[in-house]
Design an enzyme around this catalytic site. Sequence first.
Site, PDB file in Angstrom:
ATOM      1  N   TYR A 254       0.820  -1.218   0.000  1.00 53.92           N
ATOM      2  CA  TYR A 254       0.000   0.000   0.000  1.00 53.92           C
ATOM      3  C   TYR A 254       0.859   1.275   0.000  1.00 53.92           C
ATOM      4  O   TYR A 254       0.859   2.050  -0.959  1.00 53.92           O
ATOM      5  CB  TYR A 254      -0.952  -0.042   1.197  1.00 53.92           C
ATOM      6  CG  TYR A 254      -1.774   1.202   1.424  1.00 53.92           C
ATOM      7  CD1 TYR A 254      -2.401   1.854   0.368  1.00 53.92           C
ATOM      8  CD2 TYR A 254      -1.946   1.705   2.710  1.00 53.92           C
ATOM      9  CE1 TYR A 254      -3.170   2.990   0.589  1.00 53.92           C
ATOM     10  CE2 TYR A 254      -2.719   2.825   2.945  1.00 53.92           C
ATOM     11  CZ  TYR A 254      -3.316   3.471   1.890  1.00 53.92           C
ATOM     12  OH  TYR A 254      -4.076   4.586   2.113  1.00 53.92           O
TER      13      TYR A 254
ATOM     14  N   ASN B 104       7.724  -9.973  -2.517  1.00 52.97           N
ATOM     15  CA  ASN B 104       7.389 -11.388  -2.741  1.00 52.97           C
ATOM     16  C   ASN B 104       5.919 -11.583  -3.103  1.00 52.97           C
ATOM     17  O   ASN B 104       5.476 -12.712  -3.352  1.00 52.97           O
ATOM     18  CB  ASN B 104       7.760 -12.228  -1.511  1.00 52.97           C
ATOM     19  CG  ASN B 104       6.931 -11.905  -0.279  1.00 52.97           C
ATOM     20  OD1 ASN B 104       6.045 -11.052  -0.307  1.00 52.97           O
ATOM     21  ND2 ASN B 104       7.236 -12.572   0.829  1.00 52.97           N
ATOM     22  N   LEU B 105       5.154 -10.472  -3.133  1.00 49.21           N
ATOM     23  CA  LEU B 105       3.732 -10.466  -3.511  1.00 49.21           C
ATOM     24  C   LEU B 105       2.858 -11.295  -2.572  1.00 49.21           C
ATOM     25  O   LEU B 105       1.726 -11.654  -2.915  1.00 49.21           O
ATOM     26  CB  LEU B 105       3.542 -10.921  -4.972  1.00 49.21           C
ATOM     27  CG  LEU B 105       4.283 -10.071  -6.024  1.00 49.21           C
ATOM     28  CD1 LEU B 105       4.001 -10.607  -7.420  1.00 49.21           C
ATOM     29  CD2 LEU B 105       3.902  -8.606  -5.924  1.00 49.21           C
TER      30      LEU B 105
ATOM     31  N   ASP C 182      11.945 -13.180  -2.194  1.00 45.28           N
ATOM     32  CA  ASP C 182      11.752 -13.095  -0.753  1.00 45.28           C
ATOM     33  C   ASP C 182      13.022 -12.608  -0.076  1.00 45.28           C
ATOM     34  O   ASP C 182      14.091 -13.220  -0.209  1.00 45.28           O
ATOM     35  CB  ASP C 182      11.356 -14.475  -0.206  1.00 45.28           C
ATOM     36  CG  ASP C 182      10.673 -14.369   1.149  1.00 45.28           C
ATOM     37  OD1 ASP C 182      11.177 -13.620   2.006  1.00 45.28           O
ATOM     38  OD2 ASP C 182       9.636 -15.032   1.330  1.00 45.28           O
TER      39      ASP C 182
ATOM     40  N   TYR D  25       4.644  -6.141  17.153  1.00 43.28           N
ATOM     41  CA  TYR D  25       4.826  -5.370  15.917  1.00 43.28           C
ATOM     42  C   TYR D  25       5.698  -4.144  16.180  1.00 43.28           C
ATOM     43  O   TYR D  25       6.701  -3.911  15.494  1.00 43.28           O
ATOM     44  CB  TYR D  25       3.468  -4.956  15.347  1.00 43.28           C
ATOM     45  CG  TYR D  25       3.567  -3.895  14.281  1.00 43.28           C
ATOM     46  CD1 TYR D  25       4.216  -4.150  13.066  1.00 43.28           C
ATOM     47  CD2 TYR D  25       3.026  -2.627  14.474  1.00 43.28           C
ATOM     48  CE1 TYR D  25       4.322  -3.180  12.086  1.00 43.28           C
ATOM     49  CE2 TYR D  25       3.116  -1.653  13.490  1.00 43.28           C
ATOM     50  CZ  TYR D  25       3.772  -1.933  12.308  1.00 43.28           C
ATOM     51  OH  TYR D  25       3.879  -0.956  11.344  1.00 43.28           O
TER      52      TYR D  25
END
Length: 329
Positions: free
Chosen positions: A11, A32-33, A50, A140
């Site tokens: 994004y 790496n989609l 990756d 995170y």
Amino acid sequence: MAVLVTGGAGYIGSHTVAELLEKNEEVIVVDNLEKGHKDAVLGGKLIVGDLRDKEFIKNVFYKNDIEAVIHFAAYIEVGESVSNPLKYYNNNVAVSLNLLDAMREAKVNKIVFSSTAATYGEPENIPILETDRTMPTNPYGETKLAVEKALKWSDTAYGIKHVILRYFNASGAHISGKIGEDHNPESHLIPLIIQAALGKRDSIKIFGNDYNTPDGTCVRDYIHVSDLAQAHYLALQKLRRGEDSAIYNLGNGKGFSVREVVDVVRKVTGKNINAVDAPRRPGDPAILVASSEKIKKELNWQPKLNDLETIVATAWEWHSKHPNGYDDK
């Protein structure tokens, strides 16, 4: 020479790639989609691979003439990071260490790092300042802070200069309508409300209505994704000038409550969105707003799309044309 954008099919990464292309930069995207989308990359060279593979990333530097890196590639779900912290350490931290190691070997010494205001944890001040203590309340935030510390020591040892950008809620979509926000699962407030406007969910939950805020709901900072992209470009320019490493917050300077955001989406879309009160979520602070005075002063960053109606209108424009997200799934 090229700018390498890791996670450039995601994004914020894709919007930063768009910003770089508008500035006639040569761009290489590595993704790496897994979470990103080919259709979100509007130009440049896309290399699918990756970053957890050390030899892969070293090869990218070996085969391409790279001047600097803008690093986005990371998992971002706070809740998932709590239930599966090792997944986040393995990806967010290990990937960044692989990247820094490859940069060191290739003698690439400029990196802009997409961090998070979650590194602060429960805020000491509102708005949050860069000098406030960092004490994340979830894995995170901890993984992002761990990378920040690795960047600091990499600067000391290897001369790899960095700009760290900390922010909360990236929102909106590119003004062209070509790219937007497509997460699976979606956890961000504005696209969730838009899903309700599109009839893809029955209602939107408001978690907590008894906070010490004007209307009782949580107040958060929302910033247009293209303004974030511009800040990443300005950070890159700072490093090109040979200036010292730095940390900057990015924010709107003021917050909006959950109810305010719901009302603005109703106004922009013209849809009757059903909002349902739900219990508080554990660990949700009442107010999270970051100060951007430092980056405005030092890098002359000027957000252009910081009105909440504008942010929502750009998001609505994209989502209404792409109700099921990108076509490349």
